[in-house]
Scaffold this motif. Structure first.
Motif, short mmCIF file in Angstrom:
data_model
loop_
_atom_site.label_atom_id
_atom_site.label_comp_id
_atom_site.label_asym_id
_atom_site.label_seq_id
_atom_site.Cartn_x
_atom_site.Cartn_y
_atom_site.Cartn_z
N ILE A 123 -2.28 1.60 -13.97
CA ILE A 123 -2.31 1.47 -12.50
C ILE A 123 -1.79 2.72 -11.82
N GLN A 124 -2.06 2.83 -10.52
CA GLN A 124 -1.50 3.91 -9.71
C GLN A 124 -0.23 3.47 -9.01
N LYS A 125 -0.12 2.20 -8.68
CA LYS A 125 1.07 1.64 -8.04
C LYS A 125 1.20 0.20 -8.45
N GLY A 126 2.47 -0.28 -8.58
CA GLY A 126 2.67 -1.66 -8.98
C GLY A 126 4.08 -2.12 -8.71
N CYS A 135 6.74 -4.85 -1.48
CA CYS A 135 6.40 -3.51 -1.97
C CYS A 135 4.90 -3.30 -2.04
N LEU A 136 4.18 -4.27 -2.59
CA LEU A 136 2.74 -4.08 -2.76
C LEU A 136 2.06 -3.89 -1.40
N SER A 137 2.51 -4.67 -0.42
CA SER A 137 1.91 -4.52 0.91
C SER A 137 2.22 -3.15 1.51
N MET A 138 3.49 -2.72 1.37
CA MET A 138 3.85 -1.39 1.89
C MET A 138 3.05 -0.30 1.19
N MET A 139 2.90 -0.44 -0.13
CA MET A 139 2.17 0.59 -0.87
C MET A 139 0.69 0.54 -0.53
N ASP A 140 0.15 -0.63 -0.36
CA ASP A 140 -1.25 -0.71 0.07
C ASP A 140 -1.46 0.04 1.38
N ARG A 141 -0.48 -0.06 2.26
CA ARG A 141 -0.62 0.57 3.58
C ARG A 141 -0.42 2.08 3.49
N HIS A 142 0.59 2.52 2.72
CA HIS A 142 1.01 3.92 2.80
C HIS A 142 0.64 4.78 1.61
N TYR A 143 0.28 4.17 0.46
CA TYR A 143 0.02 4.98 -0.72
C TYR A 143 -1.31 5.72 -0.61
N HIS A 144 -1.31 6.97 -1.08
CA HIS A 144 -2.58 7.65 -1.34
C HIS A 144 -2.37 8.48 -2.59
N SER A 145 -3.47 8.84 -3.23
CA SER A 145 -3.29 9.55 -4.51
C SER A 145 -2.86 10.98 -4.22
N GLY A 146 -2.12 11.57 -5.15
CA GLY A 146 -1.67 12.94 -5.00
C GLY A 146 -0.53 13.11 -4.02
N MET A 147 0.33 12.09 -3.92
CA MET A 147 1.49 12.22 -3.03
C MET A 147 2.50 13.19 -3.61
N SER A 148 3.20 13.90 -2.73
CA SER A 148 4.27 14.79 -3.21
C SER A 148 5.50 13.95 -3.50
N VAL A 149 6.49 14.57 -4.15
CA VAL A 149 7.72 13.83 -4.48
C VAL A 149 8.38 13.31 -3.20
N GLU A 150 8.40 14.14 -2.16
CA GLU A 150 9.04 13.72 -0.90
C GLU A 150 8.32 12.51 -0.31
N GLU A 151 6.98 12.58 -0.28
CA GLU A 151 6.20 11.47 0.28
C GLU A 151 6.42 10.21 -0.54
N ALA A 152 6.43 10.36 -1.88
CA ALA A 152 6.57 9.20 -2.76
C ALA A 152 7.94 8.56 -2.57
N VAL A 153 8.99 9.38 -2.55
CA VAL A 153 10.34 8.82 -2.38
C VAL A 153 10.48 8.19 -1.00
N ASP A 154 9.79 8.78 -0.02
CA ASP A 154 9.79 8.19 1.32
C ASP A 154 9.16 6.80 1.29
N LEU A 155 8.08 6.66 0.55
CA LEU A 155 7.43 5.35 0.42
C LEU A 155 8.34 4.38 -0.32
N ILE A 156 9.00 4.87 -1.36
CA ILE A 156 9.95 4.02 -2.11
C ILE A 156 11.05 3.55 -1.15
N ASP A 157 11.55 4.44 -0.33
CA ASP A 157 12.58 4.06 0.64
C ASP A 157 12.06 3.03 1.62
N LYS A 158 10.83 3.17 2.06
CA LYS A 158 10.23 2.17 2.96
C LYS A 158 10.22 0.81 2.27
N CYS A 159 9.83 0.80 0.98
CA CYS A 159 9.79 -0.46 0.22
C CYS A 159 11.17 -1.07 0.13
#
Lengths: 201, 250
Positions: A123-126, A135-159
């Motif tokens: 998977i790409q996210k789970g 988490c899954l809903s937040m990731m569905d909304r904000h995830y895109h492929s090729g995120m940078s570390v900052e973007e990814a950690v920001d999404l993790i923080d949102k979750c």
């Protein structure tokens, strides 16, 4: 209930897990590390009855490397793990849900979803646990492929924010670990409660 | 020579030898030669067929060459019935690995695993060792093309070129002289045919007396194991001028 979630970014994969060890209404500790480092370039985040099983997998991964001089690929390790769960399933099942993240030189970062009845998905996210609803809903909304570390950690923080604000018995602390070409390592903690140190006797 | 130590397979002689293992290697010395050469773009295996009666039903089965998995094949020298058991074991081991890891088994690991089986018969159980030597040829993503030779003791080694069976010392020394590190698959085919023709006992070399197989990478990236048809073997023999055994012997 235990929250483990993760995603794949640009040249890395990241897993976050809560760090509470709970028994019924009692919180034993709030700094239990649930993301095991399997080898130099693999992470295994687990929820449930994890220690026995993840240590077993870690030692087998190490044994393979000692015996054969080469490390397992993330895919091979994931399939091996799933196989062990599958074999035990109809006799003496392990109640663990796992997110396995790894980095391979030839194929880059990858993330595998392995649940307690030995389902395996790449998977790409789970996410696992009650937190997965958020988490899954937040990731569905904000995830895109090729995120940078900052973007990814920001999404993790949102979750994590969603879990803290919306889950009735939300775990207070989380640990975030990352794996990329430079290896697997701890990235950060997100804490609202610090365990008091043990007073000297 | 202490004969009283011969019959028990799993004990040392006073000189520190395992006679049964050595006798197994003797048996292989009477079998048809097999030669393997590692090229930069493939591995070539050739085997001398001992059973060449016209009455023999030429079917899809081979006498010397066997496919273990999609990326791995072997040539055998020795007692065929023993070889069949070990080949079956090797095939099971390869599939067991693929089942657990969903990836093809690395070549050296398969060889090692089979050799561990063979070693068991030299240490416990009271059963004689297998009277077979193998040449394993294969490809994996860790080390590319590889050639391994294993014997009844369970010893194995990685080789650039190797020979087993009858006249293998002669074949081995010829290979040592002629082998070059950057050899291509086509040059390797020429080399094995040349070496085989010089070490074979028979007077002339025709396609029904040998089997030729190659491990190579197809343009798609897939590993292919190809046994040459008798017609293509004949064409190769003519092309490389090895249809007649040369009068000089080494």
């Amino acid at each position: 209930m235990e929250c483990v979630f993760g995603l794949v970014g640009d040249g890395f994969a990241v897993i976050a897990a809560d760090t509470s060890a709970v028994n019924s209404i009692l919180v034993h500790k709030s700094n239990e590390d649930k993301i095991m480092i399997l080898d130099s370039h693999k992470l295994m985040g687990a929820s449930g009855d994890m220690v026995q099983f993840t240590e077993y997998i870690q030692k087998n991964v190490h044994l393979y490397q000692f015996r054969n001089g080469i490390p397992l690929t993330t895919a091979a390790a994931a399939n091996f793990t799933r196989g062990e769960l599958a074999t035990a399933l109809r006799k003496n099942p392990y109640f663990v849900n796992i997110l396995l993240a790894g980095y391979d030189k030839e194929t880059g970062p990858s993330l595998y979803y392995i649940d307690y009845i030995a389902t395996l998905h790449k998977i790409q996210k789970g996410a696992f646990g009650y937190g997965s609803y958020f988490c899954l809903s937040m990731m569905d909304r904000h995830y895109h492929s090729g995120m940078s570390v900052e973007e990814a950690v920001d999404l993790i923080d949102k979750c994590i924010m969603e879990i803290w604000s919306r889950l009735v018995v939300a775990p207070p602390n989380f640990v975030i670990k990352i794996v990329d070409k430079d290896g697997a390592r701890e990235y950060a903690w997100r804490e609202t409660i610090k365990d008091a140190g043990v007073a000297a006797a | 020579m202490s004969r009283r130590y011969d019959s028990r397979t799993t004990i040392f002689s006073p000189e520190g030898r395992l006679y049964q293992v050595e006798y197994a290697m003797e048996a292989i010395g009477n079998a048809g030669t097999a030669i393997g050469v590692l090229a930069k773009d493939g591995v070539v295996l050739v085997g001398e067929k001992k059973v060449t009666s016209k009455l023999l039903q030429a079917s899809k089965s081979t006498e010397k060459m066997y496919k273990i998995d999609d990326h791995l094949a072997c040539a055998v020298a020795g007692i065929m019935s023993d070889a069949n058991i070990l080949i079956n074991t090797a095939r099971i081991q390869a599939q067991r690995y693929a089942y657990a890891y969903q990836e093809p088994m690395p070549v050296e690991q398969l060889v090692q695993s089979l050799c561990d089986t063979k070693q068991g018969y030299t240490q416990f159980g009271g059963l004689r060792p297998f009277g077979v030597s193998f040449l394993f040829a294969g490809w994996d993503k860790n080390f590319g093309f590889q050639l391994y030779m294993s014997d009844p003791s369970g010893n194995y080694g990685g080789w650039k070129a190797a020979a087993i069976g009858a006249n293998n010392p002669a074949a081995q020394s010829m290979l040592k002289q002629e082998y070059k590190d950057d050899i291509t698959r086509e040059e390797a085919v020429q080399l094995v045919l040349k070496v085989l023709s010089k070490t074979m006992d028979s007077t002339s070399l025709t396609s029904d007396k040998l089997e030729l197989a190659e491990i190579l990478l197809a343009p798609t990236g897939e590993v292919k194991y190809q046994v040459c048809s008798p017609d293509s073997v004949n064409k190769l023999l003519v092309k490389f001028g090895v249809t007649q055994q040369t009068p000089e012997t080494s």
